[in-house]
Structures are given as C-alpha cells and as structure tokens.
Design an enzyme around this catalytic site. Structure first.
Site, PDB file in Angstrom:
ATOM      1  N   ASP A  36      11.112  64.064 -16.905  1.00 18.48           N
ATOM      2  CA  ASP A  36      11.769  63.241 -15.891  1.00 18.48           C
ATOM      3  C   ASP A  36      12.437  64.178 -14.884  1.00 18.48           C
ATOM      4  OD1 ASP A  36      12.955  60.017 -16.141  1.00 18.48           O
ATOM      5  OD2 ASP A  36      13.883  61.369 -14.673  1.00 18.48           O
ATOM      6  N   SER A 130       3.574  52.034 -15.465  1.00 19.04           N
ATOM      7  CA  SER A 130       4.414  51.284 -14.522  1.00 19.04           C
ATOM      8  C   SER A 130       3.648  50.054 -14.054  1.00 19.04           C
ATOM      9  CB  SER A 130       4.733  52.122 -13.293  1.00 19.04           C
ATOM     10  OG  SER A 130       5.286  53.354 -13.636  1.00 19.04           O
ATOM     11  N   ALA A 163      10.014  43.536 -23.820  1.00 22.05           N
ATOM     12  CA  ALA A 163      11.183  42.983 -23.141  1.00 22.05           C
ATOM     13  C   ALA A 163      12.393  43.796 -23.586  1.00 22.05           C
ATOM     14  CB  ALA A 163      11.368  41.509 -23.507  1.00 22.05           C
ATOM     15  N   GLU A 164      13.297  44.056 -22.655  1.00 21.96           N
ATOM     16  CA  GLU A 164      14.475  44.833 -23.019  1.00 21.96           C
ATOM     17  C   GLU A 164      15.321  44.036 -23.999  1.00 21.96           C
ATOM     18  OE1 GLU A 164      16.385  46.419 -19.479  1.00 21.96           O
ATOM     19  OE2 GLU A 164      14.404  46.863 -18.672  1.00 21.96           O
ATOM     20  N   ALA A 224       4.883  36.567 -13.849  1.00 22.84           N
ATOM     21  CA  ALA A 224       5.041  35.424 -12.947  1.00 22.84           C
ATOM     22  C   ALA A 224       5.088  34.114 -13.746  1.00 22.84           C
ATOM     23  CB  ALA A 224       3.888  35.396 -11.946  1.00 22.84           C
ATOM     24  N   CYS A 275      11.970  43.384 -13.534  1.00 26.49           N
ATOM     25  CA  CYS A 275      10.545  43.035 -13.390  1.00 26.49           C
ATOM     26  C   CYS A 275      10.225  41.714 -12.698  1.00 26.49           C
ATOM     27  CB  CYS A 275       9.894  43.046 -14.770  1.00 26.49           C
ATOM     28  SG  CYS A 275       9.647  44.717 -15.356  1.00 26.49           S
ATOM     29  N   LYS A 278      10.601  41.425  -8.824  1.00 26.79           N
ATOM     30  CA  LYS A 278       9.782  42.461  -8.184  1.00 26.79           C
ATOM     31  C   LYS A 278       8.286  42.138  -8.317  1.00 26.79           C
ATOM     32  CE  LYS A 278       9.533  46.273 -10.525  1.00 26.79           C
ATOM     33  NZ  LYS A 278       8.157  46.515 -10.975  1.00 26.79           N
ATOM     34  N   LYS A 338      20.559  40.397 -19.610  1.00 28.69           N
ATOM     35  CA  LYS A 338      20.358  39.634 -20.839  1.00 28.69           C
ATOM     36  C   LYS A 338      21.104  40.373 -21.937  1.00 28.69           C
ATOM     37  CE  LYS A 338      16.352  40.156 -22.987  1.00 28.69           C
ATOM     38  NZ  LYS A 338      14.938  40.417 -23.352  1.00 28.69           N
TER      39      LYS A 338
END
Ligand code: UDX
Ligand code: UDX
Length: 463
Positions: A36, A130, A163-164, A224, A275, A278, A338
């Site tokens: 990174d 990504s 999912a986080e 979506a 997400c 965006k 969340k």
C-alpha cells in the site's frame, strides 16, 4: 496448470486486508504480500491495532502474519515477486471533470496497471478486486500490453461480495465466488488458476466462471439490487408512518414469501457505505453513456429515495422538537454506516448531523469504534461550513451516558448491539424533558422505552 506460490495485493483496505488474510489462512503454501502507498496503514497492519475493525480479523492476522502474510510499502518488490496480483485500491466517485458526481474515478487503478507494466519481469495474472465499471479490464489490458518487458498478462475480474462487519464470515463461507476472464485458451486457464486457489476452502459449485464483462456488471448489479430493496422498504416506511401500518410487520409479511425472501428488508435511516451509492452512480453513468436514459433514471431513483430518507429523518427530529433545534443538544449514538465496523464512509449519520447543524443544533456523538478525527473529517468533507464551526457545534464523547447527559433528544443512527442494553432509565433521568428518542434503526424495545417516559419516534411506525 500453473501453481501459484506468490500473490501480491495492492491496497491494504477494507477489501484487500481481510481478503488476503483469509487466502493466507486457507492457503499456507502461498506467500501473500499486501502492499500500500500509505505507510501509516501498513504500519498499523503490523501491530495489534489493525487499521480496520472487523470481528474475527485480528485473530486470523495474528495467526498468518509473518508466516505467509506480509504487509509492506514496497510495491515494486511485491509486483516483481508475485505470479498473481490483485488490484484492491479504492475507486471513489469522480469529484471533477467528465462524469463528475457519477463516474468512478479510476486513477488509482490506472496507476496500479502502469506500475505493473513498468516493473513486471515475468508473466502475471492481474485480478481486478476493486469494483469497476464494465469494460475497465479492457483499459487495464491496454496499459499492460504497452509493457516493454515482453511478458504475458491475463486480466481477470474477481469482484468482492463481502459486507463489512461480517467480512471474515463472508470470506470463509461465501454464497459464491465470481471469476470473469477472457474466453480464450489463455484466459480460461487463468480463470482455472484463480479458481484453484479458492477451491482450497470453497466447493466448486460455488465458484462461478463467466466472461469478464458479465463479472464486472454482476458486481454493480448485485449492489444495485441490494440497495434497491432498502430504498423500497424505506419508501414504504414513510407511508406506514401516515397510515398506521408498521413497517417491521409489513417486512415480515412480505419477506415470508419465499419469492421475495426476508433479507435486506430492514427499514433504516438510509443505507451508507463505500459501495452502494458509488456503484449505482456508476451504473447510472454507464447507462447514460450507452444511450439508455430510461434505465439510468430508474436506478437513480434508488439514491433519491435514500437521500429523501436521511432528510426526512432529520426533519422529523426538527419538527418534533417544536420546529427548531437551535441551541439544543442532540446526542447521536452511532456514526459508523452499520454495526461492527469502524467505517463511516457515506454513513447516514454524516448527513443527518449536517442537516441538524444547519438548523444550529449542538451535537454530541458517541460511536464505539469510529474515531473523533474521522467524524470531523467526514463532516468537513461535505464543505457545508468551516472546520472551526464544525468543531464548535459538534463534540465527540467516548462515554455514551455523558453524550446523552442534558440532551433534548437522542438519535440512534447505527444498530450497535450495545445500545439495546444501556440503562435507559439512567439516560432518561439525565436528559432535558420532554426527552425525545429517535430510533433510526428500530432496535429498541418500544414498549419498554416508552414506559420510561421517552417520547419515542421510530422509522415506519405510526407516530
Ligand atoms: C474498496 C474496494 O476495493 C472497492 O471495490 C470498493 O469499490 C471501494 O473501496 P476498500 O478496501 O474499502 O476498497 O478501500 P480502502 O479501505 O480505501 O482501501 C484502499 C487502499 O488502497 C488504501 O489503503 C490506499 O492507501 C491504497 N491505495 C490507493 C494504494 O495502495 N495505491 C493507490 O494508488 C491508491
Ligand atoms: C455491500 C454488499 O452487501 C456487499 O456484498 C458488497 O461487497 C459491498 O457492499 P456493505 O456496504 O459492507 O456491503 O454492507 P451492507 O451490509 O450491504 O450494508 C449497506 C448499508 O445498508 C448499511 O448502511 C446498512 O445499515 C444498510 N442496510 C442493510 C439497511 O438499511 N437495511 C438492510 O436491511 C440491510
């Protein structure tokens, strides 16, 4: 078929970090290095205090770090040594130029591709992790093909569906893994090479293989559809409030239909996260670009309803507090988008707070995991007012009881489990009366808190 022994992932974020940690855990014979450009992030990954909070992640990182998982800022070395490179950098919505406000900003992805083309000395499989607009693989390929080092690159799309907050579980037990690649002999082989890595812990019927564009589009579409369900239920929450229906009862009733299913029907103050918005904006941009304005408009409405829900919630607070919150203290419980994450990107809390600050409220925020500096930078990013005013009007507390002391109202904006177990009697006693409680996640036991004396306002329940 080539056996991969060395993987590099560019981008040590919410996606790259957990994904690579689980690959390292499940594939002890593969050396995984995460690189990174941000030295602070890399330094934090090498401590007990990881830069991201995910339940179960620290235990896994501790087990594999130094064994076959390594964190480094040496991007060139990572690229040189790896046979397979994952690109997992962020792709925010463009804030400038063509496609501003809609298109994905691919500059980081492009930089990665250029770096790989420049540095690589042996054949590589490059994997898009990504989320990207459809046909981005083409651009990556075009850049890689300009490499002067006479080597072969295969580009795969392998979108992440974690999912986080539940990332570790989602990675260990995914519904499916999706791999898209060129339908040429070389492309199909590359797909198999990546599939063989996942098959170390995931059964073959869950590893889906498609062409590269289907894979790219499936990721945008999945997000979506999920966001659309939330906007659908949230739109009806407004109708429930005026008709006397109860949104949780409606959600349960429709979710019992196996064709509809019961997941992702929890009405809320609005979806957030890096997400959903965006990716829909991205989809909208693509549809407009390809001359499909009706399709674009259809999906854009999902975002309109989400904005409406956040605004509506903030307005409900102002209306209930006798049409003004000027000078009144509002405690916000929860800033993360969340529960079980320290991520606050696009969190509904940011927009609700901003709306209340416009009405001159004094805000006190408590969140178990989000740091004060992030909360201020989230607000400053909106550019609604100077940083000094944000600091003056909003404070951050590390104790929830202090946050609620002398407040006129409390707004619950994240569904953290600990909120359910607070001593609500004690909180009520120390508030200004009438004491208002706005449950933006419908997590509290309504009867119980109402019996304490709170004026309780929820989402999608009769007022
Ligand atoms: C996610 C996903 O990867 C993407 O699919 C989704 O669409 C949004 O962002 P995430 O892991 O959540 O990424 O983002 P973030 O936590 O911001 O991590 C990205 C990392 O890439 C950062 O640590 C950043 O420093 C790094 N980066 C960025 C590079 O190493 N090089 C760059 O050129 C740009
Ligand atoms: C999402 C997708 O679920 C995941 O597959 C993809 O890889 C990344 O984007 P994430 O944004 O991390 O994951 O979390 P998610 O659980 O989808 O929640 C997104 C937002 O929707 C949160 O703000 C959440 O509170 C909200 N939400 C979710 C609701 O308001 N109601 C629901 O029923 C579910």
């Amino acid at each position: 078929m080539r056996k991969i022994t060395n993987i590099c992932c560019i981008g040590a974020g919410y996606v790259g970090g957990p994904t690579m940690a689980v690959i390292a855990l499940k594939c002890p014979l593969i050396r995984v290095s995460i690189v990174d450009i941000n030295p602070d992030r890399i330094a934090a990954w090498n401590t007990e205090n990881l830069p991201i909070y995910e339940p179960g992640l620290l235990e896994i990182v501790k087990e594999v770090r130094g064994r076959n998982l390594f964190f480094s800022t040496d991007i060139e070395k990572g690229i040189l040594e790896a046979e397979m490179i994952f690109i997992s950098v962020n792709t925010p919505t463009k804030t400038y130029g063509v496609g501003k406000g809609h298109a994905a900003d691919l500059k980081y992805v492009e930089l990665c591709a250029r770096k790989i083309a420049e540095v690589a000395k042996s054949d590589k499989i490059v994997v898009e992790k990504s989320t990207l607009p459809v046909r981005t693989a083409e651009s990556i390929k075009a850049i890689l093909s300009e490499s002067e080092n006479d080597i072969e690159f295969q580009v795969l799309s392998n979108p992440e569906f974690l999912a986080e907050g539940t990332a570790v579980n989602d990675l260990l037990y995914p519904d499916r893994v999706l791999i898209g690649g060129d339908q040429t002999p070389e492309g199909l082989t590359a797909i198999e090479v990546l599939a063989s890595i996942y098959s170390n812990w995931i059964s073959n019927e869950r590893i889906l293989k498609t062409n590269i564009w289907s894979s790219e589009l499936s990721k945008l579409t999945a997000n979506a559809f999920l966001a659309q369900r939330i906007s659908s239920i949230n739109s009806l929450s407004a109708l429930c409030e005026v008709t006397g229906a109860d949104i949780d009862e409606v959600a349960f009733a429709i979710g019992s239909d196996s064709r509809i299913g019961n997941k992702f029907l929890k009405s809320s103050v609005g979806f957030g996260g890096s997400c959903f918005q965006k990716d829909i904006l991205n989809l909208v941009y693509l549809c407009n670009y390809f001359g499909l304005p009706e399709v674009a408009e259809y999906w854009e409405k999902v975002i309109h309803i989400n904005d409406y829900q956040k605004r509506r919630f903030a307005n409900n607070i102002i209306n209930a507090l006798f049409n003004t919150v000027s000078g009144k203290k509002i405690a916000i419980l929860g800033w993360a988008f969340k529960k079980d994450t320290n991520d606050s990107r696009e969190s509904a809390a940011i927009y609700v707070a901003d709306h209340l600050l416009n009405d001159q409220a004094r805000i006190c925020v408590y969140d178990p995991k989000v740091q004060a500096k992030i909360i201020y930078s989230d607000l400053d990013f909106l550019n609604t007012r100077p940083h000094e005013i944000n600091i003056e009007l909003l404070e951050v507390e590390t104790d929830p009881y202090n946050a609620c002391r002398n407040a006129h109202a409390i707004a619950i904006l994240t569904e953290w489990d600990e909120f359910k177990n607070y001593d609500w009697h004690r909180i009520y006693k120390n508030m200004i009366k009438p004491a208002f409680l706005f449950d933006g996640r419908n997590i509290l036991d309504l009867k119980k808190v109402a019996s304490i004396g709170f004026k309780l306002i929820t989402i999608g329940k009769p007022l």
